[in-house]
Design a protein around this motif. Structure first.
Motif, mmCIF file in Angstrom:
data_model
loop_
_atom_site.group_PDB
_atom_site.id
_atom_site.type_symbol
_atom_site.label_atom_id
_atom_site.label_comp_id
_atom_site.label_asym_id
_atom_site.label_seq_id
_atom_site.Cartn_x
_atom_site.Cartn_y
_atom_site.Cartn_z
ATOM 1 N N VAL A 139 77.743 10.366 10.017
ATOM 2 C CA VAL A 139 76.407 9.921 9.637
ATOM 3 C C VAL A 139 76.545 9.021 8.414
ATOM 4 C CG1 VAL A 139 74.108 10.649 8.921
ATOM 5 C CG2 VAL A 139 75.402 12.040 10.558
ATOM 6 N N LEU A 140 76.241 7.740 8.584
ATOM 7 C CA LEU A 140 76.541 6.747 7.553
ATOM 8 C C LEU A 140 75.768 6.970 6.257
ATOM 9 C CD1 LEU A 140 76.693 3.504 9.721
ATOM 10 C CD2 LEU A 140 78.608 4.798 8.792
ATOM 11 N N THR A 141 74.568 7.557 6.357
ATOM 12 C CA THR A 141 73.770 7.770 5.148
ATOM 13 C C THR A 141 74.241 8.975 4.340
ATOM 14 O OG1 THR A 141 72.212 9.145 6.386
ATOM 15 C CG2 THR A 141 71.716 6.789 6.241
ATOM 16 N N ASP A 142 75.171 9.767 4.893
ATOM 17 C CA ASP A 142 75.491 11.081 4.348
ATOM 18 C C ASP A 142 76.918 11.161 3.811
ATOM 19 O OD1 ASP A 142 73.044 11.576 5.538
ATOM 20 O OD2 ASP A 142 73.621 13.523 6.331
ATOM 21 N N ARG A 143 77.187 12.311 3.192
ATOM 22 C CA ARG A 143 78.546 12.725 2.827
ATOM 23 C C ARG A 143 78.836 14.034 3.567
ATOM 24 N NH1 ARG A 143 79.462 12.514 -3.309
ATOM 25 N NH2 ARG A 143 80.038 10.355 -2.822
ATOM 26 N N ARG A 144 79.989 14.110 4.182
ATOM 27 C CA ARG A 144 80.333 15.323 4.909
ATOM 28 C C ARG A 144 80.610 16.487 3.951
ATOM 29 N NH1 ARG A 144 84.109 13.154 9.920
ATOM 30 N NH2 ARG A 144 82.386 12.819 11.381
ATOM 31 N N PHE A 145 80.298 17.675 4.453
ATOM 32 C CA PHE A 145 80.498 18.877 3.643
ATOM 33 C C PHE A 145 81.907 19.414 3.878
ATOM 34 C CE2 PHE A 145 80.297 23.496 2.945
ATOM 35 C CZ PHE A 145 79.810 23.520 1.644
ATOM 36 N N GLY A 146 82.697 19.474 2.820
ATOM 37 C CA GLY A 146 84.042 20.022 2.909
ATOM 38 C C GLY A 146 84.875 19.333 3.971
ATOM 39 N N GLN A 147 85.471 20.142 4.853
ATOM 40 C CA GLN A 147 86.332 19.620 5.915
ATOM 41 C C GLN A 147 85.603 19.512 7.249
ATOM 42 O OE1 GLN A 147 89.458 18.539 5.121
ATOM 43 N NE2 GLN A 147 88.686 19.025 3.052
ATOM 44 N N PHE A 190 76.129 6.322 1.773
ATOM 45 C CA PHE A 190 75.686 7.461 0.975
ATOM 46 C C PHE A 190 75.185 6.972 -0.380
ATOM 47 C CE2 PHE A 190 76.599 11.010 -2.000
ATOM 48 C CZ PHE A 190 75.790 11.978 -1.421
ATOM 49 N N HIS A 191 74.011 7.449 -0.769
ATOM 50 C CA HIS A 191 73.376 6.966 -1.998
ATOM 51 C C HIS A 191 72.683 8.133 -2.681
ATOM 52 C CE1 HIS A 191 70.916 4.518 -4.710
ATOM 53 N NE2 HIS A 191 69.879 5.229 -4.314
ATOM 54 N N LEU A 192 72.895 8.247 -3.982
ATOM 55 C CA LEU A 192 72.204 9.247 -4.787
ATOM 56 C C LEU A 192 71.197 8.550 -5.688
ATOM 57 C CD1 LEU A 192 75.163 11.569 -5.854
ATOM 58 C CD2 LEU A 192 73.325 12.120 -4.243
ATOM 59 N N PRO A 193 69.968 9.048 -5.758
ATOM 60 C CA PRO A 193 68.985 8.440 -6.664
ATOM 61 C C PRO A 193 69.396 8.653 -8.111
ATOM 62 C CG PRO A 193 68.123 10.469 -5.705
ATOM 63 C CD PRO A 193 69.415 10.189 -5.008
ATOM 64 N N PRO A 194 68.888 7.820 -9.020
ATOM 65 C CA PRO A 194 69.250 7.957 -10.446
ATOM 66 C C PRO A 194 68.954 9.357 -10.957
ATOM 67 C CG PRO A 194 68.047 5.911 -10.046
ATOM 68 C CD PRO A 194 67.976 6.688 -8.774
ATOM 69 N N GLY A 195 69.901 9.904 -11.700
ATOM 70 C CA GLY A 195 69.711 11.219 -12.305
ATOM 71 C C GLY A 195 70.108 12.382 -11.423
ATOM 72 N N VAL A 196 70.541 12.133 -10.195
ATOM 73 C CA VAL A 196 70.949 13.198 -9.277
ATOM 74 C C VAL A 196 72.457 13.113 -9.066
ATOM 75 C CG1 VAL A 196 70.719 14.156 -6.953
ATOM 76 C CG2 VAL A 196 68.721 13.218 -8.116
ATOM 77 N N SER A 197 73.146 14.239 -9.235
ATOM 78 C CA SER A 197 74.585 14.295 -8.990
ATOM 79 C C SER A 197 74.859 15.174 -7.781
ATOM 80 C CB SER A 197 75.329 14.838 -10.219
ATOM 81 O OG SER A 197 74.854 16.131 -10.553
ATOM 82 N N ASP A 198 76.040 15.032 -7.216
ATOM 83 C CA ASP A 198 76.409 15.766 -6.004
ATOM 84 C C ASP A 198 77.002 17.118 -6.398
ATOM 85 O OD1 ASP A 198 77.417 16.743 -3.650
ATOM 86 O OD2 ASP A 198 78.429 14.885 -3.050
ATOM 87 N N PRO A 199 76.299 18.233 -6.093
ATOM 88 C CA PRO A 199 76.821 19.549 -6.478
ATOM 89 C C PRO A 199 77.776 20.156 -5.455
ATOM 90 C CG PRO A 199 74.660 19.801 -5.513
ATOM 91 C CD PRO A 199 74.965 18.325 -5.491
ATOM 92 N N PHE A 200 77.957 19.474 -4.322
ATOM 93 C CA PHE A 200 78.720 20.074 -3.228
ATOM 94 C C PHE A 200 80.130 19.500 -3.092
ATOM 95 C CE2 PHE A 200 74.200 19.824 -1.744
ATOM 96 C CZ PHE A 200 73.884 21.142 -2.038
ATOM 97 N N ARG A 201 80.420 18.460 -3.839
ATOM 98 C CA ARG A 201 81.733 17.833 -3.726
ATOM 99 C C ARG A 201 82.663 18.465 -4.739
ATOM 100 N NH1 ARG A 201 82.658 11.338 -2.988
ATOM 101 N NH2 ARG A 201 84.588 11.537 -1.774
#
Length: 877
Positions: A139-147, A190-201
């Protein structure tokens, strides 16, 4: 392409198509609520209250495993109390994952809405375990979870909040970290809005070394195109030679038979190897096929050249300079030489027992020496086993299965004939609906120069023109053009009235993709534009439709754009014309206060269009408050680079999105007040607009829609016609109107003359008002009347006869194919309403098409023409 799936006659969004065999998870709890909405089936626990935004979880799947994946997802979501949705059925899955599907949407078989970050983490861990080893498309808009290869996530809006932009589009928004709205960007990355960080990576990737991008020993050079099936690229091999690389994504890019992109790419590679071994040079030389990450890549010879469509546009005298009759014979001979080469290559392919099938203009390349090569062998199949029908509308027979049942090679004969018609002039979609339009095309062409007989026979051999037609012959049109055009207008209005669907959930009248993407109520591509055309040309508007327009427009006044073509100000003008004064004034008040006026200056959706609507109502009522609101709005429109930033992002120039539209509003303010300042300011803007101007081969002047855009247009929405219609108004007020100083030596008078010359073009791809022939005709007739130049009206009348090339007989009257030309539409922008308006203006029923909303009814005033029809200098050359 997505608007062609659900209906064969009208444009409809893909998600209203029959979903096919439905995907229904088993054993859902009795108290869970099910809701079917378009392409999706929603499920949620009772008394569900979702947050406005959060971490969306997507689960992707292949066609083969989608039912099982939905079942696994449903069990996890029920146990954890998480609402979710899934694609409604097998057909919906194929459409959403089609090779032409929207890339940001593709791959999302299921969307899950965990209410908190922790629940999102727990849910993804659960699904990653339950679906371990299960593959799905990336899914181009997303980041995969783990493996996981099928579970991914992104941060976005859960509820459907939007803002409107200056082009009338509704853009999804959410609340940013600072409390202000930010766009919920849905681009294929994959895009994060300003002020939001990725807690799952858990690990951040190491920064890669800078340098050229390489893959399997090849060095990246350029992107040639993107598609949902995979991209096409130019790479360099170890020796620095260019190679063509075609990508196939995993579990994506499906065709109707269920074959995914990888399956087809493997078949194409084997076909190329077979053809190259048996007939070297007939196809691009295959180099190798390899796999990188989850995708597959086919490497082949890089074939130089331009597409046949581009070759036609840059060489056809009909497009370049229709008055240069000496250029036609040489062009036609070159066309025949190209077609003979294609025919020879097809015959060689047929001798191998294969059929090409997808003979589209982009699959034929022409080099600098007019040598032709066929490329893109994806659709090639054995002649005795054709089971996949891939092609471009207009170049594949309407019923390919019937052709294959008779003779599979007929697919290529049809395609070759369609390519010949392209080279003469593209009229494919209208010709499929009524082959008699080709007689009008031939008559119009032969008034310029003789069409080479063999070329014409080849271009028309697949269209039977011996049957009856509901339209007059070319000879009948020429015997009485005014009567024929008046009758065409009446029959167009008949069809528009017959196509009304007051109970349709999304629109009343058939519209184009632009309408669904902006506003199906507005003037440009909605109900208001159709009612405007019907009312201004003497037809009675259905009160129920007027009521629906009024109620829906008032309810949406805050969320819609304020401008004239895409927004509330234009709807208000139509409602006022139809007697709904209170609603009109409510809309105008909301439009004047709309914050978009300070972000967009355009006529289409922003401040210029809003001011124009306010000025129209001032002229109607005489009330000074509307004039004051308009003046204040235009005073706030900035100058220079700041103004450029407030023009359309789609097209920085033109009537709809550029300075020309602002100049039109300023001219209206000058007329209302007598103040010279808006007049001079409008002229300066028209002078600045010439920065986008490009000389045309026939001495005319066209316009780029943006500085970096190579396309040059003569049209009403962006180009010569819109510029001429506005500039001629300034000359009507003052015969000595002139720029402060010539722009690159071009005076205002020069610019007007050259724009009108551009409007004499007799051949356009589309018939419609804003992007086609009807707008050119309208500009000529309008300028002819304003400037007392009857020869321009003569030319308009002659050129308007070309509209019969596009006319499609309908059950009740005559229909028109709206932009981009595959389905019937009634819209003002490119469909029947715009053609109707132009025809009625030309034949004497409307004095001023842009200002008609400020008068009470159509005025029957005959159009003045020169004594000898067609004998004016403008028509002669």
């Amino acid at each position: 392409m997505s608007f062609l799936i659900a209906d064969s006659e009208y444009y409809e969004p893909w998600y209203v198509a029959d979903p096919g065999v439905r995907l229904c998870p088993a054993a859902m709890p009795d108290d869970w609520v099910r809701h079917d909405e378009g392409a999706w089936t929603h499920w949620g626990p009772p008394d569900l209250v979702l947050p406005d935004q959060g971490w969306k979880v997507h689960v992707s799947s292949s066609l083969a495993n989608v039912r099982s994946v939905v079942a696994v997802v449903s069990v996890a979501c029920v146990e954890m109390g998480v609402p979710f949705k899934h694609l409604a059925g097998r057909t919906t899955f194929l459409i959403a994952h089609d090779k032409h599907a929207a890339r940001p949407q593709s791959g999302k078989s299921c969307t899950l809405y965990p209410p908190t970050e922790e629940s999102a983490r727990e849910l993804m861990r659960r699904l990653s375990s339950d679906l371990a080893g299960v593959d799905g498309p990336f899914v181009l808009t997303d980041r995969r979870f783990g493996q996981s290869t099928c579970v991914s996530y992104r941060f976005g809006a859960f509820r459907g909040r939007t803002r409107v932009d200056g082009d009338g589009n509704h853009v999804p928004v959410m609340t940013g970290a600072d409390g202000r709205d930010v766009d919920d960007e849905r681009k294929p990355v994959f895009h994060l809005p300003p002020g939001v960080s990725d807690p799952f990576r858990e690990e951040q990737p190491a920064t890669g070394a800078r340098g050229p991008v390489t893959m399997h020993g090849y060095v990246f050079d350029a992107v040639l195109r993107h598609s949902n099936a995979g991209g096409a690229y130019r790479f360099r091999d170890a020796d620095g030679a260019a190679v063509f690389v075609k990508e196939a994504k995993a579990h994506n890019g499906y065709t109707a038979d269920g074959a995914d992109a990888k399956t087809r790419l493997t078949a194409e590679y084997l076909v190329l190897r077979e053809i190259h071994a048996r007939a070297p040079g007939l196809c691009p030389r295959p180099v190798e096929m390899f796999h990188h990450w989850e995708h597959s890549y086919l490497v082949s010879e890089f074939v130089p050249g331009v597409s046949l469509y581009r070759w036609m546009v840059t060489n056809n005298p009909v497009v370049l300079d229709h008055t240069d009759t000496a250029a036609y014979p040489g062009y036609h001979q070159r066309c025949l030489a190209l077609l003979d080469q294609i025919d020879e290559q097809l015959r060689a392919l047929h001798d191998l027992g294969l059929v090409f099938i997808d003979l589209s203009p982009t699959n034929v390349l022409v080099d600098d020496d007019d040598r032709v090569r066929l490329v893109d062998f994806e659709a090639v199949q054995p002649a005795d086993d054709v089971h996949r029908y891939m092609g471009t509308p207009g170049y594949l027979p309407p019923d390919p299965r019937a052709v294959v049942a008779d003779d599979p090679l007929g697919l290529d004969r049809y395609g070759l004939s369609a390519l010949a018609l392209l080279l003469v002039f593209p009229a494919h979609e209208a010709a499929e609906r009524d082959p008699a339009v080709l007689d009008h095309l031939h008559a119009d062409l032969t008034e310029l120069a003789t069409v080479q007989p063999r070329l014409w026979r080849l271009a028309t051999r697949c269209h039977d023109r011996t049957g009856p037609t509901a339209l007059p012959t070319p000879a009948a049109v020429r015997a009485g053009p005014v009567a024929a055009l008046r009758d065409l207008a009446e029959r167009t209005a008949d069809a528009v009235e017959a196509m009304a669907r007051p109970d349709h959930p999304a629109r009343v009248y058939p519209t184009i993709p632009l309408g669904y993407q902006t506003n199906t109520r507005a003037l440009a591509a909605g109900t208001a534009g159709v009612l405007y055309a019907l009312h201004r040309t003497g037809r009675t508007c259905d009160p129920a439709i007027v009521t629906r327009l009024r109620d829906e427009a008032v309810a949406a006044a805050v969320s819609d754009a304020p401008g004239f073509l895409h927004g509330s100000a234009g709807i208000a003008a139509v409602l006022a014309d139809l007697g709904e004064t209170d609603a009109a004034e409510s809309l105008l008040t909301a439009a004047a206060a709309h914050p978009l006026n300070d972000e967009s200056a355009t006529f289409g959706g922003g401040a210029a269009g809003t001011a124009y609507g306010l000025l129209a109502h001032h002229r109607r009522t005489g009330e000074e408050r509307w004039l004051g609101l308009a003046a204040r709005l235009l005073d706030r429109v900035p100058e220079g680079a700041e103004l450029t930033a407030r023009l359309s992002r789609v097209n920085r120039s033109g009537l709809v999105g550029g300075r020309t539209g602002v100049a039109l509003a300023l001219h209206g303010l000058h007329e209302a007040t007598g103040d010279d300042r808006p007049f001079r300011r409008g002229l300066r803007l028209l002078q600045e607009e010439l920065a986008y101007a490009v000389p045309l081969p026939n001495g005319g002047l066209g316009f780029r829609i943006a500085q970096a855009d190579r396309r040059v247009y003569p049209y009403l929405f962006a180009g010569s016609a819109g510029y001429a219609m506005v500039l001629s108004r300034f000359f009507t007020d003052r015969a000595d109107a002139e720029f402060d100083e010539p722009f690159d030596g071009v005076t205002a008078g020069d610019a007007l003359t050259r724009c009108l010359t551009a409007c004499t073009a007799r051949f356009t791809v589309f018939p419609g008002l804003f992007p086609g022939l009807a707008g050119l005709v309208l500009a000529l007739a309008d300028a002819g009347q304003r400037l007392n130049r009857p020869e321009l009206v003569d030319t308009a009348l002659v050129n308007a006869q070309g509209l019969f090339r596009y006319a499609v007989p309908h059950r009740r009257g005559v229909g028109w194919l709206g932009e981009p030309g595959q389905r019937l539409s009634t819209d003002l922008w490119s469909g029947a309403a715009g053609v109707l308006l132009a025809l009625r203006h030309l034949t004497g029923a409307l004095q001023d098409p842009l200002d008609a909303v400020t008068t009470s009814r159509a005025v029957e005033t005959p159009v003045e023409r020169s004594d000898e029809h067609g004998g004016s200098p403008a028509f002669a050359g």
